[in-house]
Scaffold this motif. Structure first.
Motif, PDB file in Angstrom:
ATOM      1  N   ILE A 123      10.931 -24.385  14.856  1.00 47.29           N
ATOM      2  CA  ILE A 123      11.620 -24.986  16.003  1.00 47.29           C
ATOM      3  C   ILE A 123      10.696 -24.989  17.219  1.00 47.29           C
ATOM      4  O   ILE A 123      10.642 -25.959  17.979  1.00 47.29           O
ATOM      5  CB  ILE A 123      12.923 -24.217  16.311  1.00 47.29           C
ATOM      6  CG1 ILE A 123      13.906 -24.357  15.149  1.00 47.29           C
ATOM      7  CG2 ILE A 123      13.559 -24.718  17.608  1.00 47.29           C
ATOM      8  CD1 ILE A 123      15.096 -23.415  15.229  1.00 47.29           C
ATOM      9  N   ALA A 124       9.940 -23.890  17.379  1.00 47.49           N
ATOM     10  CA  ALA A 124       9.024 -23.767  18.515  1.00 47.49           C
ATOM     11  C   ALA A 124       7.792 -24.654  18.380  1.00 47.49           C
ATOM     12  O   ALA A 124       7.103 -24.921  19.368  1.00 47.49           O
ATOM     13  CB  ALA A 124       8.597 -22.313  18.677  1.00 47.49           C
ATOM     14  N   GLY A 182      11.508 -32.910   6.573  1.00 46.87           N
ATOM     15  CA  GLY A 182      12.698 -32.843   7.410  1.00 46.87           C
ATOM     16  C   GLY A 182      12.419 -33.225   8.843  1.00 46.87           C
ATOM     17  O   GLY A 182      11.323 -33.667   9.205  1.00 46.87           O
ATOM     18  N   ARG A 183      13.421 -32.984   9.679  1.00 46.20           N
ATOM     19  CA  ARG A 183      13.378 -33.473  11.063  1.00 46.20           C
ATOM     20  C   ARG A 183      13.983 -32.424  11.995  1.00 46.20           C
ATOM     21  O   ARG A 183      15.038 -31.845  11.693  1.00 46.20           O
ATOM     22  CB  ARG A 183      14.160 -34.788  11.136  1.00 46.20           C
ATOM     23  CG  ARG A 183      14.228 -35.471  12.482  1.00 46.20           C
ATOM     24  CD  ARG A 183      15.100 -36.705  12.339  1.00 46.20           C
ATOM     25  NE  ARG A 183      15.336 -37.391  13.602  1.00 46.20           N
ATOM     26  CZ  ARG A 183      14.669 -38.469  13.997  1.00 46.20           C
ATOM     27  NH1 ARG A 183      13.716 -38.964  13.229  1.00 46.20           N
ATOM     28  NH2 ARG A 183      14.959 -39.054  15.149  1.00 46.20           N
ATOM     29  N   ILE A 184      13.330 -32.187  13.119  1.00 48.05           N
ATOM     30  CA  ILE A 184      13.836 -31.281  14.155  1.00 48.05           C
ATOM     31  C   ILE A 184      14.059 -32.089  15.424  1.00 48.05           C
ATOM     32  O   ILE A 184      13.148 -32.775  15.900  1.00 48.05           O
ATOM     33  CB  ILE A 184      12.842 -30.130  14.430  1.00 48.05           C
ATOM     34  CG1 ILE A 184      12.634 -29.287  13.173  1.00 48.05           C
ATOM     35  CG2 ILE A 184      13.347 -29.254  15.582  1.00 48.05           C
ATOM     36  CD1 ILE A 184      11.563 -28.221  13.310  1.00 48.05           C
ATOM     37  N   VAL A 202      11.267 -33.975  17.716  1.00 46.08           N
ATOM     38  CA  VAL A 202      10.099 -33.195  18.160  1.00 46.08           C
ATOM     39  C   VAL A 202       9.333 -32.626  16.968  1.00 46.08           C
ATOM     40  O   VAL A 202       8.480 -31.750  17.146  1.00 46.08           O
ATOM     41  CB  VAL A 202      10.531 -32.048  19.113  1.00 46.08           C
ATOM     42  CG1 VAL A 202      11.210 -32.601  20.353  1.00 46.08           C
ATOM     43  CG2 VAL A 202      11.447 -31.051  18.392  1.00 46.08           C
ATOM     44  N   THR A 203       9.628 -33.113  15.769  1.00 45.26           N
ATOM     45  CA  THR A 203       9.072 -32.520  14.549  1.00 45.26           C
ATOM     46  C   THR A 203       7.561 -32.362  14.611  1.00 45.26           C
ATOM     47  O   THR A 203       7.017 -31.333  14.204  1.00 45.26           O
ATOM     48  CB  THR A 203       9.454 -33.360  13.315  1.00 45.26           C
ATOM     49  OG1 THR A 203      10.854 -33.643  13.352  1.00 45.26           O
ATOM     50  CG2 THR A 203       9.108 -32.627  12.030  1.00 45.26           C
ATOM     51  N   GLY A 204       6.872 -33.360  15.105  1.00 39.04           N
ATOM     52  CA  GLY A 204       5.409 -33.293  15.146  1.00 39.04           C
ATOM     53  C   GLY A 204       4.844 -33.042  16.514  1.00 39.04           C
ATOM     54  O   GLY A 204       3.612 -33.125  16.705  1.00 39.04           O
ATOM     55  N   LYS A 257       5.511 -29.468  24.701  1.00 39.91           N
ATOM     56  CA  LYS A 257       6.267 -30.666  25.039  1.00 39.91           C
ATOM     57  C   LYS A 257       7.685 -30.646  24.487  1.00 39.91           C
ATOM     58  O   LYS A 257       8.413 -31.635  24.604  1.00 39.91           O
ATOM     59  CB  LYS A 257       5.528 -31.897  24.503  1.00 39.91           C
ATOM     60  CG  LYS A 257       4.152 -32.102  25.125  1.00 39.91           C
ATOM     61  CD  LYS A 257       3.455 -33.308  24.527  1.00 39.91           C
ATOM     62  CE  LYS A 257       2.067 -33.502  25.138  1.00 39.91           C
ATOM     63  NZ  LYS A 257       1.357 -34.668  24.537  1.00 39.91           N
ATOM     64  N   ARG A 258       8.087 -29.549  23.896  1.00 43.76           N
ATOM     65  CA  ARG A 258       9.399 -29.498  23.232  1.00 43.76           C
ATOM     66  C   ARG A 258      10.543 -29.063  24.144  1.00 43.76           C
ATOM     67  O   ARG A 258      11.701 -29.105  23.749  1.00 43.76           O
ATOM     68  CB  ARG A 258       9.333 -28.567  22.016  1.00 43.76           C
ATOM     69  CG  ARG A 258       8.394 -29.062  20.936  1.00 43.76           C
ATOM     70  CD  ARG A 258       8.566 -28.303  19.645  1.00 43.76           C
ATOM     71  NE  ARG A 258       7.703 -28.859  18.601  1.00 43.76           N
ATOM     72  CZ  ARG A 258       7.906 -28.750  17.315  1.00 43.76           C
ATOM     73  NH1 ARG A 258       8.956 -28.078  16.864  1.00 43.76           N
ATOM     74  NH2 ARG A 258       7.080 -29.286  16.433  1.00 43.76           N
ATOM     75  N   GLY A 259      10.219 -28.579  25.330  1.00 44.67           N
ATOM     76  CA  GLY A 259      11.275 -28.110  26.227  1.00 44.67           C
ATOM     77  C   GLY A 259      11.871 -26.794  25.809  1.00 44.67           C
ATOM     78  O   GLY A 259      13.062 -26.538  26.005  1.00 44.67           O
ATOM     79  N   ILE A 260      11.024 -25.934  25.197  1.00 43.21           N
ATOM     80  CA  ILE A 260      11.501 -24.620  24.752  1.00 43.21           C
ATOM     81  C   ILE A 260      10.678 -23.524  25.437  1.00 43.21           C
ATOM     82  O   ILE A 260       9.592 -23.769  25.967  1.00 43.21           O
ATOM     83  CB  ILE A 260      11.389 -24.462  23.212  1.00 43.21           C
ATOM     84  CG1 ILE A 260       9.929 -24.660  22.723  1.00 43.21           C
ATOM     85  CG2 ILE A 260      12.286 -25.457  22.516  1.00 43.21           C
ATOM     86  CD1 ILE A 260       9.146 -23.429  22.547  1.00 43.21           C
ATOM     87  N   ALA A 261      11.219 -22.325  25.440  1.00 41.23           N
ATOM     88  CA  ALA A 261      10.481 -21.136  25.884  1.00 41.23           C
ATOM     89  C   ALA A 261      10.792 -20.025  24.901  1.00 41.23           C
ATOM     90  O   ALA A 261      11.939 -19.880  24.464  1.00 41.23           O
ATOM     91  CB  ALA A 261      10.871 -20.724  27.298  1.00 41.23           C
ATOM     92  N   MET A 262       9.776 -19.231  24.552  1.00 40.15           N
ATOM     93  CA  MET A 262       9.937 -18.237  23.494  1.00 40.15           C
ATOM     94  C   MET A 262       9.647 -16.841  24.007  1.00 40.15           C
ATOM     95  O   MET A 262       8.687 -16.628  24.773  1.00 40.15           O
ATOM     96  CB  MET A 262       9.004 -18.582  22.325  1.00 40.15           C
ATOM     97  CG  MET A 262       9.289 -17.821  21.055  1.00 40.15           C
ATOM     98  SD  MET A 262       8.534 -18.648  19.626  1.00 40.15           S
ATOM     99  CE  MET A 262       9.061 -17.565  18.296  1.00 40.15           C
ATOM    100  N   VAL A 263      10.469 -15.889  23.586  1.00 42.12           N
ATOM    101  CA  VAL A 263      10.271 -14.471  23.896  1.00 42.12           C
ATOM    102  C   VAL A 263      10.024 -13.751  22.582  1.00 42.12           C
ATOM    103  O   VAL A 263      10.842 -13.833  21.660  1.00 42.12           O
ATOM    104  CB  VAL A 263      11.503 -13.866  24.611  1.00 42.12           C
ATOM    105  CG1 VAL A 263      11.271 -12.385  24.900  1.00 42.12           C
ATOM    106  CG2 VAL A 263      11.797 -14.630  25.896  1.00 42.12           C
TER     107      VAL A 263
END
Length: 361
Positions: A49-50, A58-60, A67-69, A74-80
């Protein structure tokens, strides 16, 4: 906020398929927890997902956009992450503002967003300190703050509390729950700890061997599991499973017996058609659902080998005649004595029935 959608997502490493066609929808503002044993694929799925792992098939979609590729930035995510990954030579404020600095945002914007995040996380008084001057819980809050300042559509948490001691984990669970309530942002949280899952999630995704076993609200999974795996994974201590045999069946009613475990007969209502007479099944009973033998619908019997007295609650571990172990919860520490043969009452309304393959029947 952003809706997340996974459509037939697969991941292979060489010939090994570790994510096996996962379909999942996460609504705007929803707090979803991925749980499962080590190696089930929950962290791999989060990293897909990140964008930290490529998607084989498949497709995300995030916010309705494929945003799969796409690059992670550029995905609009933030990870902890599990580790705080803070820069030791930087202050708390500089650590939190670093993503915006790298994005070349104006200094006044960085300062404003850092102070807003610090207020949400109760870190205002620590902004000029270095990470070495903070506790583990405070450092994890700084790592979360670094994610908040980016104002992502989706927050991703990869076992963020596993490095903390028990007391801090409880405190941080409360902090993260409060944070979600305040921000109302979509959050995906990975943990192997089903207590974290039950206390934090709007929706739990139970994974095993790269596939989803069941998705639902915490109490829905607890009260209505689809199979023995989910039933045994959700709930602490885990559900007891006792091998039994169907003595007779009529429609959706089965009469089961397990004489070696001290169970003469028990009538169980099934979801659909009851298994045929002679079928091998297992009955599931949660430790907290045992009752006094007098007046119970049926009993199991075994010798108590260990009693855990934890103050407000006690757990008796008993060995049944078939050799299986049984865990029974009690609010009265004096109810159990080690070495004593004891009968444990059960009510048919609290019993789950599973077939030989572990499917709920």
């Amino acid at each position: 906020m952003a809706r997340l959608s996974l459509k037939s997502v697969k991941k292979r490493f060489g010939e090994t398929e570790v994510i096996r066609g996962v379909d999942l929808g996460v609504e705007d503002g929803e707090f979803v927890v991925f749980v499962g044993p080590s190696g089930c694929g929950k962290s791999t799925l989060l990293r897909m997902i990140a964008g930290l792992e490529t998607t084989t098939e498949g497709r995300i979609e995030i916010g309705g956009r494929d945003v799969t590729g796409e690059d992670p930035a550029k995905r609009g995510i933030a990870m902890v992450f599990q580790t705080y990954a803070l820069y030791p030579h930087m202050t708390v404020a500089t650590n939190m503002g670093f993503p915006l600095e790298m994005a070349k945002r104006p200094k006044d914007e960085i300062d404003r967003k850092v102070r807003e995040a610090a207020k949400v996380l109760h870190l205002e008084q620590y902004l000029e300190r270095k990470p070495r001057e903070l506790s583990g819980g405070q450092r994890q809050r700084v790592a979360i703050g670094r994610a908040i300042v980016r104002q992502p559509g989706v927050f991703l948490f990869d076992e963020p509390l596993s490095n903390l001691d028990a007391e801090l984990r409880v405190q941080m669970r409360i902090e993260i729950a409060r944070l979600h309530s305040e921000l109302n942002t979509t959050m995906i949280y990975v943990t192997h700890d089903q207590v974290e899952a039950m206390t934090l999630a709007d929706k739990i995704v139970v994974l095993r061997a790269g596939s989803i076993e069941q998705v639902g609200a915490p109490l829905e999974l607890y009260e209505n599991p689809d199979n023995a795996f989910v039933a045994g994974f959700i709930g602490s201590p885990r559900m007891n499973f006792v091998p039994a045999t169907v003595k007779s069946a009529n429609g959706n009613v089965a009469l089961v017996t397990a004489p070696q475990a001290g169970l003469a007969e028990l009538t169980v209502t099934t979801r659909g058609a009851a298994p045929a007479a002679g079928s091998d099944v297992s009955i599931g009973i949660r430790p907290e659902h045992f009752v006094a033998a007098d007046g119970a619908d049926a009993t199991l019997s075994g010798k108590i080998t260990i009693v855990e007295r934890l103050g407000g609650v006690s757990y008796a571990h008993a060995q049944l005649g078939n050799g299986d172990m049984l865990t029974v919860e009690s609010r009265d520490a004096r109810e159990f004595s080690t070495g004593v043969e004891t009968s444990f009452g059960i009510r048919q309304s609290r019993v789950f029935l599973f077939d030989k393959q572990g499917r709920r029947v």
